[in-house]
Design a protein around this motif. Structure first.
Motif, PDB file in Angstrom:
ATOM      1  N   CYS A 187      45.302  10.217 -16.985  1.00 31.67           N
ATOM      2  CA  CYS A 187      46.215  11.194 -16.317  1.00 31.67           C
ATOM      3  C   CYS A 187      46.416  11.116 -14.728  1.00 31.67           C
ATOM      4  O   CYS A 187      47.521  11.002 -14.485  1.00 31.67           O
ATOM      5  CB  CYS A 187      45.757  12.651 -16.553  1.00 31.67           C
ATOM      6  N   PRO A 188      45.271  10.991 -13.889  1.00 31.09           N
ATOM      7  CA  PRO A 188      45.468  10.922 -12.691  1.00 31.09           C
ATOM      8  C   PRO A 188      45.905   9.436 -12.448  1.00 31.09           C
ATOM      9  O   PRO A 188      46.773   9.144 -11.418  1.00 31.09           O
ATOM     10  CB  PRO A 188      44.285  11.047 -12.088  1.00 31.09           C
ATOM     11  N   LEU A 189      45.739   8.292 -13.173  1.00 31.99           N
ATOM     12  CA  LEU A 189      46.504   7.174 -13.064  1.00 31.99           C
ATOM     13  C   LEU A 189      47.736   7.176 -13.373  1.00 31.99           C
ATOM     14  O   LEU A 189      48.675   6.326 -12.498  1.00 31.99           O
ATOM     15  CB  LEU A 189      45.842   6.144 -14.099  1.00 31.99           C
ATOM     16  N   SER A 217      45.535  -0.223  -4.097  1.00 36.67           N
ATOM     17  CA  SER A 217      44.212  -1.005  -3.872  1.00 36.67           C
ATOM     18  C   SER A 217      43.561  -1.309  -5.114  1.00 36.67           C
ATOM     19  O   SER A 217      43.150  -0.514  -6.127  1.00 36.67           O
ATOM     20  CB  SER A 217      43.455  -0.253  -2.780  1.00 36.67           C
ATOM     21  N   ARG A 218      42.756  -2.420  -4.887  1.00 39.62           N
ATOM     22  CA  ARG A 218      41.773  -2.888  -6.023  1.00 39.62           C
ATOM     23  C   ARG A 218      40.347  -2.604  -5.321  1.00 39.62           C
ATOM     24  O   ARG A 218      39.325  -2.968  -6.064  1.00 39.62           O
ATOM     25  CB  ARG A 218      41.834  -4.271  -6.249  1.00 39.62           C
ATOM     26  N   ASP A 219      40.354  -2.206  -4.178  1.00 40.08           N
ATOM     27  CA  ASP A 219      39.111  -1.726  -3.389  1.00 40.08           C
ATOM     28  C   ASP A 219      38.808  -0.181  -3.870  1.00 40.08           C
ATOM     29  O   ASP A 219      39.220   0.518  -3.319  1.00 40.08           O
ATOM     30  CB  ASP A 219      39.147  -2.047  -1.823  1.00 40.08           C
ATOM     31  N   PRO A 220      37.595  -0.006  -4.426  1.00 38.70           N
ATOM     32  CA  PRO A 220      37.027   1.311  -4.829  1.00 38.70           C
ATOM     33  C   PRO A 220      36.909   2.118  -3.724  1.00 38.70           C
ATOM     34  O   PRO A 220      37.062   3.435  -3.731  1.00 38.70           O
ATOM     35  CB  PRO A 220      35.677   1.060  -5.770  1.00 38.70           C
ATOM     36  N   ARG A 221      36.571   1.417  -2.573  1.00 37.20           N
ATOM     37  CA  ARG A 221      36.347   2.444  -1.414  1.00 37.20           C
ATOM     38  C   ARG A 221      37.659   2.864  -0.722  1.00 37.20           C
ATOM     39  O   ARG A 221      37.554   3.739   0.233  1.00 37.20           O
ATOM     40  CB  ARG A 221      35.522   1.552  -0.345  1.00 37.20           C
ATOM     41  N   LYS A 222      38.866   2.255  -0.887  1.00 34.96           N
ATOM     42  CA  LYS A 222      40.108   2.743  -0.350  1.00 34.96           C
ATOM     43  C   LYS A 222      40.909   3.279  -1.297  1.00 34.96           C
ATOM     44  O   LYS A 222      41.847   3.895  -1.007  1.00 34.96           O
ATOM     45  CB  LYS A 222      40.811   1.256   0.093  1.00 34.96           C
ATOM     46  N   PHE A 223      40.810   3.031  -2.704  1.00 31.28           N
ATOM     47  CA  PHE A 223      41.800   3.620  -3.705  1.00 31.28           C
ATOM     48  C   PHE A 223      41.922   4.975  -3.852  1.00 31.28           C
ATOM     49  O   PHE A 223      41.084   5.661  -3.623  1.00 31.28           O
ATOM     50  CB  PHE A 223      41.132   2.944  -5.228  1.00 31.28           C
ATOM     51  N   TRP A 224      43.198   5.334  -3.629  1.00 34.39           N
ATOM     52  CA  TRP A 224      43.533   6.883  -3.728  1.00 34.39           C
ATOM     53  C   TRP A 224      44.034   6.936  -5.289  1.00 34.39           C
ATOM     54  O   TRP A 224      44.998   5.989  -6.080  1.00 34.39           O
ATOM     55  CB  TRP A 224      44.459   6.832  -2.790  1.00 34.39           C
ATOM     56  N   THR A 225      44.022   8.236  -5.942  1.00 33.89           N
ATOM     57  CA  THR A 225      44.901   8.634  -7.001  1.00 33.89           C
ATOM     58  C   THR A 225      45.511   9.850  -6.333  1.00 33.89           C
ATOM     59  O   THR A 225      45.331  10.452  -5.342  1.00 33.89           O
ATOM     60  CB  THR A 225      43.854   9.458  -8.135  1.00 33.89           C
TER      61      THR A 225
END
Length: 632
Positions: A187-189, A217-225
């Protein structure tokens, strides 16, 4: 005995009630190999005779659970579709990625999704010192899902376009494998994908540069939902009259938002898109859809505090409990205007197309997973002296579910293919018309299919399909929302009619041409002739219906809207199945699938119209029927 958190399968037993003191002592002696004391043995009416259940293991279960294997390797239909459509240089890397990801779903992701179901989000209003914090607490598995989404590029894949127009097909196939195990993180995706699509279509500039980079982003530290905050107190689909939120422009060019959002899914997202009415210097706003403007906002400020937002409560829902859904009060929320003033509804059209496609993914993937588990169970469960798979009636039932699922899958992939062409500027005018029509048609039809197929699939497990500890009932609870999210069946049926009206009939003409092309391809294949003829007849009946009803007044057309949309779905899906069966690598099972699909009523709108369901008096009679005896 299975733990609630042990296996990555769905077949899990919960904790057992504690044993009483005497049973506990007996169990301890039994496990140590000790026999009962003589006094206890003498109580047995038949000494020396082992009575059934005398020392039964508490909680023992004798039905073997179905195991979840690699869902890519076990889906021959998906593999054949990719082989038939993807260029060789794209097919190889995509297949390897999907095979690897299918193993990840079985090994890790499925158990995380189950953990999300067992540990739903909670809302902490205040901290220990009485400060209002409105903190949504989610489980570690939910947070891990976000990391996986970034690492696997579940959003990035569509926007990197490594495989040109086929990147969308790759992304959709990956989400199809992921969705039933995702614990509703799809859902968030969906909203993240929709937000990225809107930003890309509006132009990536200003604060949207950072937002688009984080969303893809593919970086988990940067990725937003992202969230999608459109629903207010007056309801869902009618945003034109239901949106009360207002925005006041600030000296720095930003806007201050005030309003109440009654239903916000994935409320723990990092950003959101929302609609509001701009207030002028006199405090007046413009009503209707032309008064709505689209805004972007970050949910929290740089210090991590909520951005002028109060979380009133979390929603109690039938399903999708894994995901936080909340009521929000916007009280001085800082936002950026990203659409032209009064063009908010038009600007979110791209988001709705994407989120509706994700709805189709969830529907089709849910059907596929239920059949996959039921198929595994049928090869292990013995009933009346033989396996379930050896009972012809059971196999006939499952075959019907399989036909529905395969048809829905091809409809999904057709949307993905057309969307890929549109995003890479390779789509012609006919492709764009077809995409506009098929998105609402597929969403409304597959949502209904999912509930029916998953419900029938639960029956394949007997009583175990009704027991929560197996993890099976959640599939049906979560499926019910698929007919409601992003527009109910009737709302989407009216949207289908709107697409015909706005295009002055061009959409329908393109639809018929596309069906005809597929039928011509299949007509030369042995074994498909009779099915092609059935579809030709249905298309002819549809044309006749349009000639009879097309000139009538609006109420008659509106009454036919749902059946008309169903007809479009059945005919086009049948054409896709025939086209698939005509491919060089198709199997005899593909032919049989197409034949089975074409034996249903392919043109229900014609059948219903001939029985008088859309006559002038039908609407008033329908109302009288529903309200007979009521004082309302």
């Amino acid at each position: 005995m299975w733990s609630r958190r042990t296996s990555h399968t769905l077949w899990q037993l919960g904790p057992l009630p504690p044993l009483g003191p005497e049973l506990a002592r007996r169990a301890a002696r039994t496990s140590a190999g000790q026999s009962e004391p003589a006094a206890a043995r003498e109580k047995c009416p038949l000494p020396g005779l082992k009575m059934p259940f005398a020392r039964a293991d508490i909680g023992a279960f004798f039905q073997e659970q179905p195991r979840l294997g690699n869902q890519y390797l076990e889906d021959a239909f998906l593999q054949r579709y990719l082989e038939a459509h993807l260029p060789p240089q794209v097919l190889e890397p995509v297949s390897l990625d999907l095979e690897r990801f299918g193993a990840c779903v079985a090994a890790e992701i499925d158990s995380l999704g189950r953990e999300c179901e067992l540990s739903p989000p909670t809302l902490q209003h205040y901290d220990a010192w009485g400060r209002r914090v409105d903190h949504i607490v989610t489980c570690p598995a939910w947070k891990r899902m976000k990391e996986i989404a970034a690492e696997e590029g579940l959003i990035a894949e569509a926007y990197e376009r490594r495989y040109s127009s086929w990147s969308r097909v790759h992304q959709v196939a990956k989400l199809y494998l992921y969705s039933p195990s995702a614990g509703c993180f799809t859902c968030p995706l969906a909203m993240t994908d929709g937000a990225a699509k809107v930003i890309e279509s509006l132009g990536i500039s200003g604060p949207l540069v950072k937002a688009f980079g984080q969303l893809t982003s593919r970086d988990p530290r940067k990725f937003w939902t992202s969230g999608q905050w459109m629903t207010e107190r007056k309801g869902g689909s009618d945003v034109a009259s239901g949106t009360e939120s207002v925005a006041r422009e600030q000296p720095d060019g930003t806007y201050c938002l005030s309003g109440f959002k009654w239903f916000t899914s994935a409320t723990d997202s990092d950003m959101t898109l929302t609609l509001a009415r701009i207030m002028d210097a006199q405090g007046c706003v413009k009503q209707g859809s032309r008064g709505l403007t689209l805004f972007f906002l970050e949910v929290r400020d740089q210090e991590g505090k909520l951005n002028g937002i109060e979380i009133q409560r979390l929603k109690e829902k039938l399903g999708t409990r894994q995901m936080p859904t909340a009521e929000l009060l916007l009280d001085g929320c800082k936002a950026h205007r990203i659409s032209e003033v009064g063009r908010g509804v038009a600007s979110i059209a791209n988001m709705l197309s994407i989120t509706r496609m994700h709805n189709v993914i969830a529907s089709v993937a849910g059907m596929r997973r239920m059949i996959s588990l039921a198929r595994a169970y049928a090869s292990k469960r013995v009933v009346f002296g033989k396996f379930l798979k050896d009972h012809p009636l059971h196999m006939q039932t499952m075959a019907r579910l399989e036909v529905e699922t395969r048809g829905a899958f091809l409809l999904l992939m057709e949307i993905a293919r057309l969307l890929g062409l549109e995003e890479t500027k390779m789509a012609g005018e006919q492709d764009l018309h077809l995409l506009r029509l098929l998105v609402p048609v597929a969403k409304l039809y597959t949502g209904k299919q999912a509930i029916a197929v998953i419900s029938e699939g639960l029956e394949c497990f007997g009583g175990q399909g009704y027991v929560e500890d197996t993890g099976l009932p959640v599939a049906l609870r979560d499926a019910q929302v698929l007919t409601i999210w992003e527009g109910t069946t009737n709302i989407l049926a009216l949207d289908v009619l709107r697409s015909l009206t706005k295009s002055q009939g061009q959409v329908f003409t393109v639809y018929c041409s596309a069906v005809q092309e597929k039928l011509e391809l299949a007509s030369s294949i042995s074994g498909l002739g009779s099915s092609v003829q059935l579809l030709q007849d249905a298309l002819h009946r549809l044309h006749q219906f349009m000639q009879r009803v097309g000139s009538k007044r609006a109420p008659a057309i509106e009454l036919a809207a749902r059946d008309f949309a169903y007809t479009l779905a059945r005919i086009y899906t049948g054409a896709l199945l025939l086209e698939h069966a005509a491919q060089p690598g198709a199997s005899s099972i593909d032919t049989y699938t197409a034949q089975r699909w074409c034996k249903q009523d392919l043109c229900p709108v014609d059948s219903e119209e001939k029985t008088g369901c859309y006559d002038a008096q039908a609407a008033s009679l329908d109302t009288a029927l529903v309200y007979e005896g009521s004082k309302l």
